[in-house]
Design a protein around this motif. Sequence first.
Motif, PDB file in Angstrom:
ATOM      1  N   ALA A 157      45.196  25.350  32.403  1.00 14.64           N
ATOM      2  CA  ALA A 157      44.645  24.348  33.307  1.00 14.64           C
ATOM      3  C   ALA A 157      44.517  23.043  32.533  1.00 14.64           C
ATOM      4  CB  ALA A 157      43.287  24.793  33.837  1.00 14.64           C
ATOM      5  N   GLY A 158      45.469  22.169  32.692  1.00 16.76           N
ATOM      6  CA  GLY A 158      45.462  20.921  31.939  1.00 16.76           C
ATOM      7  C   GLY A 158      45.900  21.129  30.506  1.00 16.76           C
ATOM      8  N   ASP A 159      45.514  20.182  29.637  1.00 18.83           N
ATOM      9  CA  ASP A 159      45.972  20.210  28.249  1.00 18.83           C
ATOM     10  C   ASP A 159      45.249  21.243  27.398  1.00 18.83           C
ATOM     11  OD1 ASP A 159      47.762  18.176  28.790  1.00 18.83           O
ATOM     12  OD2 ASP A 159      46.345  16.602  28.237  1.00 18.83           O
ATOM     13  N   HIS A 160      43.982  21.493  27.688  1.00 19.45           N
ATOM     14  CA  HIS A 160      43.191  22.336  26.796  1.00 19.45           C
ATOM     15  C   HIS A 160      42.523  23.521  27.489  1.00 19.45           C
ATOM     16  CE1 HIS A 160      43.797  19.215  23.833  1.00 19.45           C
ATOM     17  NE2 HIS A 160      43.262  18.327  24.650  1.00 19.45           N
ATOM     18  N   GLY A 161      42.471  23.524  28.799  1.00 18.95           N
ATOM     19  CA  GLY A 161      41.743  24.571  29.503  1.00 18.95           C
ATOM     20  C   GLY A 161      42.590  25.768  29.867  1.00 18.95           C
ATOM     21  N   ILE A 162      41.929  26.887  29.967  1.00 14.48           N
ATOM     22  CA  ILE A 162      42.555  28.116  30.473  1.00 14.48           C
ATOM     23  C   ILE A 162      41.594  28.721  31.495  1.00 14.48           C
ATOM     24  CG2 ILE A 162      43.350  30.437  29.931  1.00 14.48           C
ATOM     25  CD1 ILE A 162      44.153  29.443  27.191  1.00 14.48           C
ATOM     26  N   VAL A 163      42.112  29.004  32.661  1.00 11.09           N
ATOM     27  CA  VAL A 163      41.328  29.665  33.698  1.00 11.09           C
ATOM     28  C   VAL A 163      41.683  31.148  33.668  1.00 11.09           C
ATOM     29  CG1 VAL A 163      40.973  29.910  36.181  1.00 11.09           C
ATOM     30  CG2 VAL A 163      41.109  27.640  35.162  1.00 11.09           C
ATOM     31  N   VAL A 164      40.664  31.984  33.556  1.00 10.87           N
ATOM     32  CA  VAL A 164      40.868  33.431  33.544  1.00 10.87           C
ATOM     33  C   VAL A 164      40.223  33.998  34.805  1.00 10.87           C
ATOM     34  CG1 VAL A 164      40.523  35.591  32.305  1.00 10.87           C
ATOM     35  CG2 VAL A 164      40.792  33.459  31.033  1.00 10.87           C
ATOM     36  N   GLY A 165      41.040  34.652  35.619  1.00 11.30           N
ATOM     37  CA  GLY A 165      40.556  35.238  36.858  1.00 11.30           C
ATOM     38  C   GLY A 165      40.486  36.748  36.766  1.00 11.30           C
ATOM     39  N   VAL A 166      39.484  37.317  37.417  1.00  6.82           N
ATOM     40  CA  VAL A 166      39.305  38.768  37.457  1.00  6.82           C
ATOM     41  C   VAL A 166      39.147  39.198  38.912  1.00  6.82           C
ATOM     42  CG1 VAL A 166      37.826  40.717  36.811  1.00  6.82           C
ATOM     43  CG2 VAL A 166      38.198  38.835  35.189  1.00  6.82           C
ATOM     44  N   GLY A 167      39.879  40.218  39.286  1.00  5.54           N
ATOM     45  CA  GLY A 167      39.699  40.856  40.587  1.00  5.54           C
ATOM     46  C   GLY A 167      39.420  42.327  40.351  1.00  5.54           C
ATOM     47  N   LEU A 168      38.315  42.826  40.904  1.00  3.14           N
ATOM     48  CA  LEU A 168      37.907  44.203  40.652  1.00  3.14           C
ATOM     49  C   LEU A 168      37.440  44.853  41.950  1.00  3.14           C
ATOM     50  CD1 LEU A 168      37.193  46.486  38.564  1.00  3.14           C
ATOM     51  CD2 LEU A 168      34.903  45.441  38.456  1.00  3.14           C
ATOM     52  N   ASN A 169      38.064  45.959  42.325  1.00  2.00           N
ATOM     53  CA  ASN A 169      37.642  46.702  43.511  1.00  2.00           C
ATOM     54  C   ASN A 169      36.374  47.479  43.186  1.00  2.00           C
ATOM     55  OD1 ASN A 169      39.937  45.853  44.915  1.00  2.00           O
ATOM     56  ND2 ASN A 169      41.121  47.646  44.292  1.00  2.00           N
ATOM     57  N   VAL A 170      35.328  47.245  43.949  1.00  2.00           N
ATOM     58  CA  VAL A 170      34.058  47.919  43.697  1.00  2.00           C
ATOM     59  C   VAL A 170      33.785  48.989  44.750  1.00  2.00           C
ATOM     60  CG1 VAL A 170      31.558  47.636  43.435  1.00  2.00           C
ATOM     61  CG2 VAL A 170      33.117  45.915  42.484  1.00  2.00           C
ATOM     62  N   THR A 171      33.658  48.594  46.019  1.00  2.00           N
ATOM     63  CA  THR A 171      33.299  49.567  47.064  1.00  2.00           C
ATOM     64  C   THR A 171      34.457  49.886  47.988  1.00  2.00           C
ATOM     65  OG1 THR A 171      32.482  47.807  48.521  1.00  2.00           O
ATOM     66  CG2 THR A 171      30.881  48.846  47.034  1.00  2.00           C
ATOM     67  N   LEU A 172      35.651  49.540  47.597  1.00  2.00           N
ATOM     68  CA  LEU A 172      36.817  49.808  48.452  1.00  2.00           C
ATOM     69  C   LEU A 172      36.915  51.298  48.759  1.00  2.00           C
ATOM     70  CD1 LEU A 172      38.817  47.600  49.388  1.00  2.00           C
ATOM     71  CD2 LEU A 172      40.456  48.556  47.771  1.00  2.00           C
ATOM     72  N   ARG A 173      37.041  51.620  50.052  1.00  2.00           N
ATOM     73  CA  ARG A 173      37.140  53.016  50.490  1.00  2.00           C
ATOM     74  C   ARG A 173      38.598  53.453  50.543  1.00  2.00           C
ATOM     75  NH1 ARG A 173      32.757  50.664  53.615  1.00  2.00           N
ATOM     76  NH2 ARG A 173      34.217  49.865  55.179  1.00  2.00           N
ATOM     77  N   ALA A 174      38.799  54.754  50.625  1.00  2.00           N
ATOM     78  CA  ALA A 174      40.157  55.295  50.580  1.00  2.00           C
ATOM     79  C   ALA A 174      41.022  54.725  51.701  1.00  2.00           C
ATOM     80  CB  ALA A 174      40.121  56.817  50.651  1.00  2.00           C
ATOM     81  N   ASP A 175      40.429  54.562  52.892  1.00  2.00           N
ATOM     82  CA  ASP A 175      41.227  54.059  54.012  1.00  2.00           C
ATOM     83  C   ASP A 175      41.475  52.558  53.937  1.00  2.00           C
ATOM     84  OD1 ASP A 175      38.646  53.262  54.500  1.00  2.00           O
ATOM     85  OD2 ASP A 175      38.638  53.830  56.616  1.00  2.00           O
ATOM     86  N   GLU A 176      40.907  51.881  52.928  1.00  2.00           N
ATOM     87  CA  GLU A 176      41.102  50.446  52.759  1.00  2.00           C
ATOM     88  C   GLU A 176      42.057  50.120  51.616  1.00  2.00           C
ATOM     89  OE1 GLU A 176      36.798  48.641  54.118  1.00  2.00           O
ATOM     90  OE2 GLU A 176      36.934  49.574  52.137  1.00  2.00           O
ATOM     91  N   LEU A 177      42.527  51.128  50.899  1.00  2.00           N
ATOM     92  CA  LEU A 177      43.388  50.875  49.752  1.00  2.00           C
ATOM     93  C   LEU A 177      44.686  50.203  50.185  1.00  2.00           C
ATOM     94  CD1 LEU A 177      43.013  54.247  47.810  1.00  2.00           C
ATOM     95  CD2 LEU A 177      41.876  52.065  47.312  1.00  2.00           C
ATOM     96  N   PRO A 178      45.090  49.144  49.490  1.00  2.00           N
ATOM     97  CA  PRO A 178      46.332  48.469  49.870  1.00  2.00           C
ATOM     98  C   PRO A 178      47.574  49.298  49.567  1.00  2.00           C
ATOM     99  CG  PRO A 178      45.436  47.531  47.843  1.00  2.00           C
ATOM    100  CD  PRO A 178      44.407  48.488  48.368  1.00  2.00           C
ATOM    101  N   VAL A 179      47.496  50.121  48.532  1.00  2.00           N
ATOM    102  CA  VAL A 179      48.592  51.033  48.164  1.00  2.00           C
ATOM    103  C   VAL A 179      47.961  52.323  47.651  1.00  2.00           C
ATOM    104  CG1 VAL A 179      50.285  49.228  47.613  1.00  2.00           C
ATOM    105  CG2 VAL A 179      48.703  50.017  45.852  1.00  2.00           C
ATOM    106  N   PRO A 180      48.674  53.438  47.729  1.00  2.00           N
ATOM    107  CA  PRO A 180      48.091  54.720  47.294  1.00  2.00           C
ATOM    108  C   PRO A 180      47.701  54.757  45.821  1.00  2.00           C
ATOM    109  CG  PRO A 180      50.071  55.071  48.612  1.00  2.00           C
ATOM    110  CD  PRO A 180      50.006  53.614  48.315  1.00  2.00           C
ATOM    111  N   THR A 181      48.288  53.900  44.997  1.00  2.00           N
ATOM    112  CA  THR A 181      47.988  53.911  43.558  1.00  2.00           C
ATOM    113  C   THR A 181      46.783  53.043  43.197  1.00  2.00           C
ATOM    114  OG1 THR A 181      49.613  52.138  43.269  1.00  2.00           O
ATOM    115  CG2 THR A 181      50.364  54.402  42.889  1.00  2.00           C
ATOM    116  N   ALA A 182      46.137  52.440  44.200  1.00  2.00           N
ATOM    117  CA  ALA A 182      44.959  51.614  43.937  1.00  2.00           C
ATOM    118  C   ALA A 182      43.713  52.488  43.887  1.00  2.00           C
ATOM    119  CB  ALA A 182      44.813  50.543  45.017  1.00  2.00           C
ATOM    120  N   GLY A 183      42.658  51.947  43.293  1.00  2.00           N
ATOM    121  CA  GLY A 183      41.389  52.663  43.208  1.00  2.00           C
ATOM    122  C   GLY A 183      40.238  51.685  43.260  1.00  2.00           C
TER     123      GLY A 183
END
Length: 287
Positions: A157-183
């Motif tokens: 992000a610009g000359d000196h910055g770095i943006v670090v993003g995190v996405g973490l599934n917490v309460t996702l239920r089995a019927d909400e999984l985007p793919v079978p290999t997700a958890g």
Amino acid sequence: MTPSLGQGTGPTSRWSDLERPPLGAPALRRALLGPGALWTSLDLVPTTGSTNTDLASRAAELPEGAVLVAEEQTSGRGRLDRAWSAPARSGLFFSVLLKPDVPAHRLAWLPLLTGVAVATALARAAGVDTALKWPNDLLVTVGGEERKAGGILAERAGDHGIVVGVGLNVTLRADELPVPTAGSLALADAVCTDRDPLLRAVLRSLEEWYGRWTAAGGDPAASGLQAAYAAGCATLGRSVRAELPGDRALTGEAAAIDGDGRLVVATPDGRREAVGAGDIVHLRPAR
């Protein structure tokens, strides 16, 4: 008193799913911001396209330590611009702005450092053994199977910055999984799925590991980061296929993580090649 629908309990209300309560920005700020802390600001938005994109657009005007959290991401991205989506308030979706004063060749350790920090925090706060798939996936065990529950994306992000993003599934239920290999943490039998203490734990752990790493000038060995990553990495010791830029593939055993954060693959013909970028496919369980 039970509010009427006109007072904000309709299907679009932030209180409409009581199993997934909203985060509280004031309490998070009180817990995480303060003199001497890495985190300098914390903004919470109900929905956005991508926290990484939003934070990167403001990087020049913000100090190091800015945190942006979203209850929902509609255009979340992983590596190679893969889409990342989940129901509102079902996970932790956030980005942080870092401006490390370390040699440029050490910067590849930032997503690995973040993985170590997240895994350390989840072991303590959620009671979940989170493994790291090089370079940026967070794995949990669901029903004896390895599943991806989260990912990390670091972008300049610009000359000196770095943006670090995190996405973490917490309460996702089995019927909400985007793919079978997700958890998710819930499917991995986490002892805590309250996102507030989980987010606090993750950001505190990230602050601790980032402090160690920058104090050591970005040296992964001196800071203990290289050893910690190797100990938690599910990729090492496995037969893997590295799908590399230019439609090239490399198959062999994941032998080590080198000093620049690259995965060293030992090929059947006796070569050792360091991979700095590419998709890694686990071909068999670790020994």
